[in-house]
Each structure stands twice: as structure tokens, then as C-alpha cells.
Design a protein around this motif. Structure first.
Motif, PDB file in Angstrom:
ATOM      1  N   GLU A 143       5.060   5.018   2.970  1.00  0.00           N
ATOM      2  CA  GLU A 143       4.358   6.912   3.605  1.00  0.00           C
ATOM      3  C   GLU A 143       5.865   7.500   3.343  1.00  0.00           C
ATOM      4  O   GLU A 143       6.251   7.132   4.273  1.00  0.00           O
ATOM      5  CB  GLU A 143       4.090   6.909   4.798  1.00  0.00           C
ATOM      6  N   PRO A 144       6.254   8.468   2.640  1.00  0.00           N
ATOM      7  CA  PRO A 144       6.889   9.333   2.176  1.00  0.00           C
ATOM      8  C   PRO A 144       6.936  10.237   3.063  1.00  0.00           C
ATOM      9  O   PRO A 144       8.568  10.867   3.758  1.00  0.00           O
ATOM     10  CB  PRO A 144       6.711  10.477   1.226  1.00  0.00           C
ATOM     11  N   GLN A 145       6.367  10.608   4.373  1.00  0.00           N
ATOM     12  CA  GLN A 145       6.646  11.252   5.236  1.00  0.00           C
ATOM     13  C   GLN A 145       6.788  10.683   6.354  1.00  0.00           C
ATOM     14  O   GLN A 145       7.143   9.739   6.239  1.00  0.00           O
ATOM     15  CB  GLN A 145       4.465  12.182   5.419  1.00  0.00           C
ATOM     16  N   ALA A 146       7.039  11.381   7.789  1.00  0.00           N
ATOM     17  CA  ALA A 146       7.646  10.785   8.686  1.00  0.00           C
ATOM     18  C   ALA A 146       7.075   9.528   9.548  1.00  0.00           C
ATOM     19  O   ALA A 146       7.241   9.083  10.717  1.00  0.00           O
ATOM     20  CB  ALA A 146       7.960  11.779   9.730  1.00  0.00           C
ATOM     21  N   ALA A 147       5.376  10.044   9.311  1.00  0.00           N
ATOM     22  CA  ALA A 147       4.478   9.328   9.893  1.00  0.00           C
ATOM     23  C   ALA A 147       2.997   9.150   9.110  1.00  0.00           C
ATOM     24  O   ALA A 147       3.459  10.221   8.334  1.00  0.00           O
ATOM     25  CB  ALA A 147       4.242   9.330  11.392  1.00  0.00           C
ATOM     26  N   PRO A 148       2.182   7.913   8.908  1.00  0.00           N
ATOM     27  CA  PRO A 148       0.712   7.845   8.548  1.00  0.00           C
ATOM     28  C   PRO A 148      -0.175   9.567   9.219  1.00  0.00           C
ATOM     29  O   PRO A 148       0.262   9.725  10.449  1.00  0.00           O
ATOM     30  CB  PRO A 148       0.394   6.829   9.143  1.00  0.00           C
ATOM     31  N   LEU A 149      -0.551   9.846   8.197  1.00  0.00           N
ATOM     32  CA  LEU A 149      -1.372  10.551   8.479  1.00  0.00           C
ATOM     33  C   LEU A 149      -0.296  12.424   9.232  1.00  0.00           C
ATOM     34  O   LEU A 149      -1.239  13.216   9.900  1.00  0.00           O
ATOM     35  CB  LEU A 149      -2.294  10.322   9.292  1.00  0.00           C
ATOM     36  N   ALA A 150       0.821  11.887   8.814  1.00  0.00           N
ATOM     37  CA  ALA A 150       1.431  13.092   9.031  1.00  0.00           C
ATOM     38  C   ALA A 150       1.520  14.612   8.773  1.00  0.00           C
ATOM     39  O   ALA A 150       0.463  15.904   9.667  1.00  0.00           O
ATOM     40  CB  ALA A 150       2.789  13.699   9.591  1.00  0.00           C
ATOM     41  N   GLY A 151       0.527  14.934   7.646  1.00  0.00           N
ATOM     42  CA  GLY A 151       0.540  15.519   7.284  1.00  0.00           C
ATOM     43  C   GLY A 151      -1.167  16.371   6.984  1.00  0.00           C
ATOM     44  O   GLY A 151      -1.379  17.843   7.039  1.00  0.00           O
ATOM     45  N   VAL A 152      -2.066  15.629   7.935  1.00  0.00           N
ATOM     46  CA  VAL A 152      -3.333  16.060   8.863  1.00  0.00           C
ATOM     47  C   VAL A 152      -2.853  15.964  10.116  1.00  0.00           C
ATOM     48  O   VAL A 152      -3.476  17.202   9.957  1.00  0.00           O
ATOM     49  CB  VAL A 152      -4.023  14.853   8.248  1.00  0.00           C
ATOM     50  N   GLY A 168       6.324  -7.615  -7.197  1.00  0.00           N
ATOM     51  CA  GLY A 168       7.107  -6.539  -6.130  1.00  0.00           C
ATOM     52  C   GLY A 168       7.384  -5.059  -6.511  1.00  0.00           C
ATOM     53  O   GLY A 168       7.043  -4.664  -7.468  1.00  0.00           O
ATOM     54  N   ALA A 169       7.785  -4.551  -5.612  1.00  0.00           N
ATOM     55  CA  ALA A 169       8.744  -3.074  -5.654  1.00  0.00           C
ATOM     56  C   ALA A 169       9.803  -2.867  -5.012  1.00  0.00           C
ATOM     57  O   ALA A 169      10.795  -3.174  -4.477  1.00  0.00           O
ATOM     58  CB  ALA A 169       7.758  -2.081  -4.800  1.00  0.00           C
ATOM     59  N   GLU A 170      10.847  -1.919  -6.198  1.00  0.00           N
ATOM     60  CA  GLU A 170      11.883  -1.525  -4.728  1.00  0.00           C
ATOM     61  C   GLU A 170      12.142  -0.123  -4.260  1.00  0.00           C
ATOM     62  O   GLU A 170      11.588   0.787  -5.091  1.00  0.00           O
ATOM     63  CB  GLU A 170      13.654  -1.155  -5.964  1.00  0.00           C
ATOM     64  N   LEU A 171      12.170  -0.145  -2.863  1.00  0.00           N
ATOM     65  CA  LEU A 171      12.005   0.992  -2.701  1.00  0.00           C
ATOM     66  C   LEU A 171      12.723   2.071  -2.840  1.00  0.00           C
ATOM     67  O   LEU A 171      14.364   1.794  -2.859  1.00  0.00           O
ATOM     68  CB  LEU A 171      11.530   1.053  -0.988  1.00  0.00           C
ATOM     69  N   VAL A 226       0.886  -1.516   0.251  1.00  0.00           N
ATOM     70  CA  VAL A 226      -0.302   0.374   0.257  1.00  0.00           C
ATOM     71  C   VAL A 226       0.955   0.889  -0.295  1.00  0.00           C
ATOM     72  O   VAL A 226       1.738   1.404   1.470  1.00  0.00           O
ATOM     73  CB  VAL A 226      -0.903   0.519   0.841  1.00  0.00           C
ATOM     74  N   ILE A 227       0.419   1.609  -0.872  1.00  0.00           N
ATOM     75  CA  ILE A 227       1.186   3.405  -1.402  1.00  0.00           C
ATOM     76  C   ILE A 227       1.098   4.944  -1.122  1.00  0.00           C
ATOM     77  O   ILE A 227       0.262   4.572  -1.347  1.00  0.00           O
ATOM     78  CB  ILE A 227       2.139   3.545  -2.700  1.00  0.00           C
ATOM     79  N   CYS A 232       8.398   4.245   7.082  1.00  0.00           N
ATOM     80  CA  CYS A 232       7.786   5.976   6.193  1.00  0.00           C
ATOM     81  C   CYS A 232       9.276   6.526   6.398  1.00  0.00           C
ATOM     82  O   CYS A 232      10.520   6.468   5.965  1.00  0.00           O
ATOM     83  CB  CYS A 232       7.403   6.214   8.040  1.00  0.00           C
ATOM     84  N   GLY A 233       8.936   7.698   5.444  1.00  0.00           N
ATOM     85  CA  GLY A 233      10.186   8.434   4.739  1.00  0.00           C
ATOM     86  C   GLY A 233      10.935   7.836   3.465  1.00  0.00           C
ATOM     87  O   GLY A 233      12.022   7.865   3.563  1.00  0.00           O
TER      88      GLY A 233
END
Length: 404
Positions: free
Chosen positions: A171-180, A219-222, A146-147, A202-203
Motif C-alpha cells: 500500500e503506497p499510503q501509511a496504512a490500509p484504508l488510510a485515505g478513507v 514476482g515483483a520489485e518494490l 495484492v497491490i 505500507c508506504g
């Protein structure tokens, strides 16, 4: 014959606008236009009960309702433009609808990450068809990526775990829902998911998607170089207002960098005469003079009532518009056995006081300049809902926290 009121967007805001017009006494023609084949349905269950196979139907009203209320449904056809000068809605099938007033309630469209291949097994979630495809895929999947750990991403991750899938949540941000909700509350959400077996990272972003010999994702490469196995991928990287069809219409739009959407005043009136906007797509003017979109279930109903009353006032000169009390914004998210609830307008920039509860339950008080702005809680519904009046009254956070 007088032209009807036409509502573009057969979602919650569009349906509520039609209902409010009838409730307020409007007896003229009323047309609800939607690009999906389905009558209005509830979207929140799609990422939860529906994708898990617990419910089959999320319709907001039974079929007979529309006949009883004399609401004409034009489904399966998208809006293509507006001829403002002649008050005509242009549809993608080449037909046109004359209108006395037009309400834009086209909602949002999910974003996708650019630069990644289109592979079988990759999904977004916004519509009923999206959810049906995802639900069918879950039955044969073993692992999921889940991206995006916003509300949709977190809810989908929780649903996948309930179905027994191995889940990685990126999640690109530091934590889930951090932007909200801010990092501190977001980290509590991350802890809840990790306790349920979700691999929360995260990050990070996604650099590559890998396919098998059949062209299906495997699959994916992060962005840190790590590899993730997944035979199911869901993009939960946000949404954008559905406004492309308005590009040549003359209706003024908000800049994409400011959130986009249809610019409207505090009553939903746009820059074009007889054209209104409500719901997720609408950027209403705030008391401070800025424009803001409210992507909340409850806000759709509130805006629909305001728009309906002001349309009637224009149709019947001299009609007084009763004041519609402003509601405290409310939204929620069901994740596992906990309901995450939010009242008010939380901001990551606010001062924050968090009180833990049992297990992963908590309640967080947001404040700005000493005034309570929002309350967010998980598994503490009673305490959250008691704060509604205090937020509306602009209570001092110190007075709210003192009894606790």
C-alpha cells in the motif's frame, strides 16, 4: 408508441431504478442495457465468498423476475454514445434505442498501474468474469501480491489467506484504508491482517514485475528495492467512473481531478434533458453546492428511488414527488471473522476517538467541530448500528461518548 425508459448499466443502481419505477406505478416500456452477458448480480461477494468457492451464484433476481416485471434486458452490448437531440442511445453493435428518459448507471472500471507489463497471472476485480478468473487462478497459486490496501485489496488478501496462500499486501499510503478511514483506524486493520499472516508493507509501490520463461508473473520489485515472490498478482488500486462513452454526448462530466463521474443535481438530473444518473458513476450535488460520488451499496438504492420518482413526475405533470428521507450512508467489508462497518461520512481529517474491543475488534467515533460525523467498527455491529440515529440528528460527540 411511446418510447421506453432506458437504463444504461445492469448493476445494482440500474436494477434498483427499474424496480422503483415499477413500484411507483410506471407501466410503460422499460429497457435495462448491460455490457456483460449476465443479468444484474451482487458484486460484494465476488472478493469474498465467490473467490473462495463458497457460493456459485450472486444474481440479484431470478430470471423470471424480469419477465414478470416486463423489464427488457439488452445484455452483452455496451453503450457507445447518446444522441441528445433525438433522444437515442447509441450502442456498440451499431443499433440504437429511442428513449423517453435515460438513466446512466454504468458504475466504475478498475484502475491498473501504468508502466508495468501485461503478464499472465495479473488480475483486477470488478466483474463476475474477473472474479471467475481469479477464483480459477487461486487453486494453483502458492503466493500472491495484492497491490493496494483499499477495501477490495484487503478483502482479497483475507480470502487468499483463507485459501492458504502466502500473501504480501502493498500500500503506497501509511496504512490500509488510510485515505478513507485515516491512519489510526487503518493501522488497526493492518494489525488484523498481520495477525493472520499477511505481510503488510505500507508506504511502498511496485517498480517492476518479473516474468518466468512462459510470460507468467513470478514476482515483483518494490519501490524500496526489496523483492517479492508471487505467482498471482491483483491490482486493487481503485476505480474510475465508466464515462468514456459519454465524451461526445454533451452530458456534462465532473473533472477527473474532482473524482470524475456524471454531474447531476440533488435529484439525479443531468445537464441534458431527459437524462439522469445514479449509483457509483453519478456525482450528485450536495446541500453545500459541491458534487460528490457515493460508492456505497445503500446509496445506489436511495438514489434509484429519487430518480424514479422524479422521472414519473415529469412523465405525468402535476404528480407530487414524495420526500425521500435521506439515509445515513452505510458500507461494510468482511475480512476474516470480523465485519468492518461504517455509518456516516468518515474523513481522515476528522477528530477521532477509538475504543478497543476484544481481540482486533474496535469502534471509532469521527467528529467535526464537535459534531458526530461517522462511526466505524470492526466486530462491534451492535454499537455501530445504534449510532445511526445520532449521526442523522447531528449529535454532539461529547454526548455520545459520555455514556461510554
Amino acid at each position: 408508441m411511446t418510447a421506453p425508459i432506458v437504463i444504461v448499466g445492469a448493476g445494482l443502481a440500474g436494477l434498483r431504478t427499474a424496480e422503483e419505477l415499477r413500484r411507483a406505478g410506471y407501466e410503460g416500456g422499460l429497457v435495462l442495457v448491460g455490457d456483460e452477458d449476465r443479468p444484474p448480480y451482487d458484486r460484494p461477494p465476488l472478493s469474498k465468498q465467490f473467490v473462495r468457492g463458497e457460493v456459485e451464484d450472486t444474481a440479484l433476481r431470478p430470471p423470471e423476475f424480469f419477465a414478470e416485471q416486463q423489464i427488457e434486458l439488452r445484455l452483452g452490448v455496451a453503450a457507445a454514445g447518446i444522441d441528445i437531440a433525438h433522444r437515442r442511445l447509441l450502442l456498440a453493435d451499431g443499433s440504437e434505442l429511442e428513449y423517453a428518459h435515460l438513466v446512466i448507471a454504468t458504475g466504475l472500471r478498475p484502475r491498473r498501474l501504468t508502466g508495468l507489463p501485461e503478464l499472465a497471472g495479473i488480475h483486477v476485480l470488478r466483474s463476475h468474469d474477473d472474479a471467475a478468473g481469479l477464483r480459477a487462478a487461486v487453486g494453483s497459486a502458492r503466493s500472491a501480491l495484492v497491490i493496494g490496501a483499499g477495501f477490495i485489496g484487503c478483502e482479497v488478501a483475507a480470502s487468499f489467506r483463507a485459501e492458504g496462500l502466502d500473501v504480501v499486501l502493498v500500500e503506497p499510503q501509511a496504512a490500509p484504508l488510510a485515505g478513507v478511514l485515516g491512519e489510526q483506524v487503518g493501522e488497526r486493520v493492518a494489525e488484523m491482517h498481520r495477525a493472520k499472516g499477511v505481510d503488510v508493507r505500507c508506504g511502498l509501490g511496485v517498480s517492476l514485475l518479473h516474468a518466468d520463461e512462459n510470460g507468467a508473473v513470478r514476482g515483483a520489485e518494490l519501490s524500496d528495492g526489496s523483492e517479492v515472490a508471487a505467482d498471482l498478482v491483483v491490482f486493487g488500486v481503485g476505480s474510475r467512473p465508466e464515462v468514456e462513452w459519454l465524451a461526445e454526448s454533451g452530458v456534462e462530466l465532473a473533472p477527473a481531478g474532482a473524482g470524475g463521474g456524471v454531474l447531476a443535481d440533488e435529484n439525479g438530473r443531468t445537464s441534458a434533458a431527459g437524462v439522469w444518473a445514479a449509483g457509483d458513476v453519478a456525482a450528485w450535488r450536495t446541500p453545500a453546492g459541491a458534487h460528490r460520488r457515493m460508492e456505497h451499496w445503500t446509496s445506489a438504492g436511495e438514489q434509484a428511488r429519487v430518480v424514479a420518482l422524479h422521472i414519473l413526475a415529469e412523465l405525468v405533470p402535476g404528480t407530487e414527488v414524495p420526500a425521500v428521507p435521506a439515509q445515513v450512508p452505510y458500507f461494510w467489508s468482511d475480512q476474516y471473522e470480523l465485519k468492518l462497518q461504517a455509518l456516516g461520512k468518515p474523513s481522515p481529517a476528522d477528530d477521532l476517538h477509538v475504543e478497543p474491543g476484544n481481540g482486533h475488534a474496535f469502534i471509532a467515533y469521527y467528529s467535526r467541530d464537535g459534531i458526530l460525523t461517522a462511526v466505524v467498527g470492526a466486530g462491534m455491529a451492535g454499537k455501530v448500528m445504534k449510532a445511526r440515529g445520532k449521526i442523522a440528528a447531528g449529535a454532539r460527540v461529547a454526548d455520545v461518548l459520555a455514556p461510554a
